[in-house]
Design a protein around this motif. Structure first.
Motif, short mmCIF file in Angstrom:
data_model
loop_
_atom_site.label_atom_id
_atom_site.label_comp_id
_atom_site.label_asym_id
_atom_site.label_seq_id
_atom_site.Cartn_x
_atom_site.Cartn_y
_atom_site.Cartn_z
N ILE A 171 46.79 -110.58 97.00
CA ILE A 171 46.65 -109.30 97.71
C ILE A 171 45.62 -109.45 98.83
CG2 ILE A 171 46.01 -106.88 97.44
CD1 ILE A 171 47.03 -107.10 94.54
N ASN A 172 44.51 -110.07 98.52
CA ASN A 172 43.54 -110.50 99.51
C ASN A 172 42.77 -111.66 98.90
OD1 ASN A 172 41.27 -109.40 97.95
ND2 ASN A 172 41.94 -107.37 98.69
N LYS A 173 41.73 -112.13 99.54
CA LYS A 173 41.02 -113.32 99.05
C LYS A 173 40.31 -113.07 97.73
CE LYS A 173 37.31 -114.67 101.08
NZ LYS A 173 36.34 -115.14 102.09
N HIS A 174 40.17 -111.80 97.35
CA HIS A 174 39.45 -111.50 96.11
C HIS A 174 40.34 -110.95 95.00
CE1 HIS A 174 35.69 -112.18 98.18
NE2 HIS A 174 35.98 -111.26 99.08
N VAL A 175 41.59 -110.65 95.32
CA VAL A 175 42.48 -110.03 94.33
C VAL A 175 43.81 -110.78 94.28
CG1 VAL A 175 43.62 -107.91 93.59
CG2 VAL A 175 41.43 -107.78 94.79
N ARG A 176 44.22 -111.17 93.06
CA ARG A 176 45.46 -111.90 92.85
C ARG A 176 46.26 -111.25 91.73
NH1 ARG A 176 41.08 -114.64 93.23
NH2 ARG A 176 40.79 -114.69 90.96
N LEU A 177 47.55 -111.16 91.92
CA LEU A 177 48.43 -110.62 90.89
C LEU A 177 49.36 -111.73 90.43
CD1 LEU A 177 49.63 -108.28 89.20
CD2 LEU A 177 51.16 -107.83 91.15
N ARG A 178 49.29 -112.06 89.15
CA ARG A 178 50.20 -113.04 88.55
C ARG A 178 51.13 -112.30 87.59
NH1 ARG A 178 48.19 -118.50 88.80
NH2 ARG A 178 46.04 -118.58 89.57
N THR A 179 52.39 -112.64 87.64
CA THR A 179 53.36 -112.01 86.75
C THR A 179 54.28 -113.08 86.18
OG1 THR A 179 53.34 -110.01 88.12
CG2 THR A 179 55.14 -110.23 86.53
N ILE A 180 54.53 -112.98 84.90
CA ILE A 180 55.48 -113.89 84.27
C ILE A 180 56.46 -113.06 83.45
CG2 ILE A 180 54.04 -114.31 82.22
CD1 ILE A 180 55.05 -117.25 82.38
N ALA A 181 57.73 -113.38 83.59
CA ALA A 181 58.79 -112.73 82.81
C ALA A 181 59.64 -113.82 82.19
CB ALA A 181 59.63 -111.83 83.70
N TYR A 182 60.06 -113.60 80.95
CA TYR A 182 60.77 -114.67 80.26
C TYR A 182 61.75 -114.10 79.24
CZ TYR A 182 56.95 -113.56 77.05
OH TYR A 182 56.04 -112.88 76.25
N GLY A 183 62.70 -114.92 78.91
CA GLY A 183 63.65 -114.59 77.86
C GLY A 183 64.20 -115.88 77.26
N TYR A 184 64.41 -115.87 75.97
CA TYR A 184 65.01 -117.05 75.34
C TYR A 184 65.74 -116.64 74.07
CZ TYR A 184 60.67 -117.18 72.45
OH TYR A 184 59.62 -116.88 71.63
N THR A 185 66.73 -117.42 73.74
CA THR A 185 67.47 -117.22 72.49
C THR A 185 67.39 -118.52 71.69
OG1 THR A 185 69.60 -118.00 73.32
CG2 THR A 185 69.07 -115.68 73.63
N THR A 186 67.26 -118.38 70.39
CA THR A 186 67.22 -119.54 69.50
C THR A 186 68.20 -119.31 68.36
OG1 THR A 186 64.84 -119.77 69.98
CG2 THR A 186 65.75 -121.08 68.16
N THR A 187 69.07 -120.26 68.17
CA THR A 187 69.96 -120.24 67.01
C THR A 187 69.47 -121.30 66.03
OG1 THR A 187 71.84 -119.56 68.36
CG2 THR A 187 72.34 -120.54 66.21
N ARG A 188 69.22 -120.89 64.81
CA ARG A 188 68.73 -121.80 63.78
C ARG A 188 69.62 -121.67 62.55
NH1 ARG A 188 64.96 -121.24 58.92
NH2 ARG A 188 67.11 -120.98 58.23
N ASN A 189 70.68 -122.47 62.51
CA ASN A 189 71.62 -122.46 61.39
C ASN A 189 71.32 -123.66 60.50
OD1 ASN A 189 72.81 -120.19 62.45
ND2 ASN A 189 74.50 -121.30 63.41
N TRP A 190 71.11 -123.37 59.22
CA TRP A 190 70.67 -124.42 58.31
C TRP A 190 71.53 -124.38 57.05
CZ3 TRP A 190 64.73 -125.40 57.59
CH2 TRP A 190 64.53 -126.69 57.09
#
Length: 813
Positions: A374-393
């Motif tokens: 935003i300026n030299k003193h203010v920063r905006l970090r954003t992370i967005a994520y999604g995942y699927t896991t299939t665990r068949n045993w």
């Protein structure tokens, strides 16, 4: 045993020192001045800001160093000649300078980073990646790509053990499912720690089911961060033992890549290709890994792992990162281990009692990360994520009883000894197929503000995190061994919504002292929807059983970091540990909401790091974790029956973890050989600290299961200018108990009893041929072929893999 261990370590160190005294004399004789300072200087940015912890390497030699807090550096004992000095630091573009050493005279360099490199805007645990004096308020370890390559791990567990305070239990010998315990916490499925990859959670369901059935493959990592202490306040939900963040390579500024192959016994094979480059304003890094084996200890497996990163330099104020991942595993993982009878008579350590057991893990992931200045003193970090896991045993049923009576649906296969009561394991003609699918999505914006409240330098970090998770679970009972289809006996859906908000302010009290004050709020709203189950006296029926609960928690923390001199760092802090209960444990199969509280503790630590000379680094941290309520899991992986947990009450974990790096080559002025000896050791006492009765026995004061009283990891590393490398490593673990009663005598089924102390030695040889862009390695794991028990759970004894030999080749381009 403990005294013998430290005697061995001391004797080994003295032996290595004595050998290298003579080597140092020879080298000094050839190089005129064996201990002369030949290169020094200062590293800064174009704006004049000093850059601490920049990496200075003399290309083609073993010489290198890090800049001090004031940006200065010194390099000793270079013979006369022309050299290329490579300078790198996080957030800046790497560059090189040519220098000439004549008659051993001192050359002073002023090295200036002219450009800032564009980085992936991902979240990290240790922002500065520094080796020694992090400003993070707590004990930290950063294991870089060079160290991972030196370890040449068969299992990622070997790398994690390089951090003090970290105890990892091998399950199948190749680390497909890491069991990480920090500071005496139960390592089962790594439930008590937060595991991330590039800042994104990797657990099946981070709040409701934090098991690590998928573990990032160490072969493709460029680093690992491990954080303990009050710095955990920013992360969640599991903030009791620590945070482990696996880091993958980012897109490079220029084209680079590598092809690596490795083979070994039992059909073991690893093949990996990675490529990275930047085209205009877009960077790419891609990695494809294939890993398989027919017979590594008790396991066969086949893994395909593909990951790619894209970095888009949108404009001078912002960058966007995109990461895609695909993981596919098929292995014959099983819960059943050998019993005590089989272990005692030997020769059956890796018997495949259920050869048709199959675990399939599929994981698809995507994350977006963005940084906006935003300026030299203010920063905006954003992370967005999604995942699927299939665990068949799919796991074959079996039966054990004191009379050794075969069950009605016995296949005719029996293991153990039918002459010993309870000593036989009968394999049944049926399977239990535990099929589970998980969905996880989250978004986390984080604002970083540099400000000057009270005329002091401050950095404020505020953020919020929303996470959605859903688990679909079915159990299908097959009527024949090895069959994946059959009768649907359980069907349910578990859903969770979590909101977290946090703030941490770092106050630069002086240039040498920081104070961190932070707080996090956690809200977890979860529901269990049971759609089919087996009712006592009625049988299997479809049903509608829905119950939910909401947990709110405030997690404060405070820490400090003091640097009285450029070679001393004192740190400490206190924070509240927090972990929500597993949804399956908090709501019963009948839909009853148990009075199962969140797991809470108050954690203290105080530590010191110092590098008093250019050849010695020392770190020591004292810690205490006081649990008002610790939940003892009864999941099958923990050796339980899968339901009915209760609040286990108070436990107390206290101890000291320490590390030492002794640079022998710097001490004795070696210029063509680098020899280091390192050691990290942890001594701890983890006990139940309140009255609790099991079978009319009060376990107050007993040690908690799977918390060894001490463990040590030590290594001697030799590198030469000619490219030869040798690493001799030792891992030593004290005895452990497998149950709360601290039973010493083993049960016939092998599931309880003392786990004796053990020691494992590894050797890794390497040869780097720069002109061919090639590196060869040869590894011997478990050099002395030690036979030892790693675990007595979930359903029997697991034995560590025997001596295992691999050879590999890497080509870089």
């Amino acid at each position: 045993m403990l005294s013998q261990l430290f005697n061995w370590i001391f004797a080994t160190a003295i032996f290595i020192i004595s050998i290298n005294v003579s080597v140092a004399k020879d080298v000094s004789a050839n190089d005129n001045d064996g201990k002369s300072l030949v290169l020094s200087g200062k590293v800064s940015s174009l704006e004049g800001e000093t850059i601490p912890f920049a990496n200075i390497m003399v290309v083609g030699t073993v010489k290198g160093t890090y800049t001090n807090l004031d940006g200065t550096f010194q390099i000793y004992d270079l013979p006369d000649g022309e050299y290329t000095v490579k300078v790198s630091a996080v957030g800046y573009k790497t560059f090189t300078r040519y220098v000439q050493v004549i008659n051993g005279q001192l050359s002073e360099l002023n090295l200036i980073f002219e450009e800032v490199g564009v980085e992936m805007p991902q979240f990290t645990v240790i922002a500065s990646k520094d080796r020694v004096f992090s400003r993070v308020p707590g004990s930290v370890t950063y294991i870089d790509a060079k160290e991972i390559k030196t370890v040449n791990p068969l299992s990622g567990n070997e790398v994690l053990r390089r951090s003090p305070g970290v105890h990892v239990v091998d399950e199948e010998g190749v680390g497909m499912r890491a069991n990480i315990g920090i500071r005496g916490l139960d390592p089962d499925r790594s439930r008590s720690i937060l595991v991330l990859e590039d800042g994104v959670p990797v657990a099946l369901a981070p709040y409701g089911e934090p098991e690590l059935y998928y573990t990032p493959v160490m072969d493709r990592m460029s680093g690992v961060e491990i954080l303990k202490g009050s710095g955990q306040v920013l992360f969640g939900p599991q903030t009791i033992g620590g945070v482990v963040n696996y880091i993958t390579a980012n897109p490079p500024q220029e084209e680079e890549g590598a092809i690596y192959i490795q083979g070994g016994q039992g059909g073991f094979f690893t093949g990996m290709v990675n490529y990275g480059n930047t085209f205009g304003n877009t960077g790419i890094q891609a990695n494809l890994l294939k890993k398989r084996a027919d017979n590594v200890g008790p396991t066969e497996f086949d893994i395909t792992d593909f990951n790619t990163k894209f970095l888009f330099n949108l404009n001078e104020k912002s960058e966007l990162g995109l990461k895609l991942g695909l993981y596919n595993e098929i292995s014959n993982s099983t819960y059943i281990g050998i019993n005590q009878v089989m272990f005692d008579r030997g020769g059956e350590d890796f018997t495949r009692m259920a050869p048709d057991d199959r675990l399939e893990v599929k994981r698809y992931s995507m994350s977006l990360s963005h940084k906006y200045r935003i300026n030299k003193h203010v920063r905006l970090r954003t992370i967005a994520y999604g995942y699927t896991t299939t665990r068949n045993w799919s796991r074959q049923d079996f039966s054990i009883n004191q009379t050794n009576t075969p069950p009605a649906n016995w296949t005719g296969v029996v293991w153990g000894d039918r002459e010993i009561p309870g000593g036989a394991v009968f394999m049944r003609d049926g399977t239990g197929n535990r099929n589970r699918q998980f969905e996880v999505a989250g978004i986390e914006p984080r604002l970083e503000i540099d400000h000057k409240l009270f005329n002091t330098q401050n950095e404020l970090i505020v953020g919020t995190r929303y996470l959605y998770e859903r688990a679909f679970e079915q159990r299908v009972n097959g009527t024949r061994a090895g069959v994946k289809s059959g009768n649907l006996v359980e069907d349910e859906v578990r859903t969770g919504h979590a909101i977290s908000a946090y703030a941490q302010n770092k106050i630069e009290i002086t240039k040498k002292a920081d104070l961190n004050i932070g707080v996090r709020f956690e809200n977890f709203d979860y529901e269990r929807d049971i759609r089919r189950r087996n009712f006592a006296g009625i049988g299997i029926r479809d049903t509608v059983l829905i119950a939910g609960n909401v947990i709110n928690e405030i997690i404060p923390g405070i820490g400090f970091n003091v640097r009285p001199t450029s070679t001393v760092n004192v740190f400490g802090g206190v924070h509240r540990g927090y972990a929500p209960p597993r949804t399956k444990d908090a709501i019963t199969a009948m839909g009853d909401v148990l009075d199962l509280e969140a797991e809470r503790s108050v954690n203290y630590e105080f530590g010191l790091r110092t590098e008093p000379t250019r050849w010695l680094f020392i770190e020591a941290t004292g810690f205490l974790m006081d649990f008002s309520n610790q939940i003892i899991p009864v999941a099958e992986s923990a050796g339980g029956i899968g339901f009915g947990v209760v609040n286990a009450g108070a436990t107390l974990h206290r101890g000291v973890e320490s590390a030492m790096v002794f640079d022998i080559s710097n001490l004795f002025g070696m210029s063509r050989i680098k020899v280091t000896y390192d050691l990290n050791a942890t001594v701890l006492r983890s006990t139940f600290s309140a009255d609790r009765f099991i079978n009319d026995v009060n376990i107050n004061g007993n040690r908690t299961p799977y918390s060894p009283e001490w463990f040590v990891n030590s290594a001697i590393t030799i590198q030469t200018n000619s490219g030869f490398g040798l690493r001799l490593a030792g891992n030593f673990v004290g005895n452990q108990f497998a149950d709360e009663l601290n039973s010493i005598e083993p049960s016939v089924n092998g599931r309880i009893g003392l786990i004796p102390s053990y020691k494992v030695f590894d050797a890794v040889f390497s040869y780097d041929i720069s002109k061919w862009n090639s590196r060869f390695n040869f590894s011997i794991k478990n050099l002395t072929d030690e036979r030892f028990i790693t675990s007595r759970r979930p359903q029997g004894i697991r034995v560590g893999i025997p001596r295992f030999i691999t050879a590999g080749y890497e080509f870089r381009f």
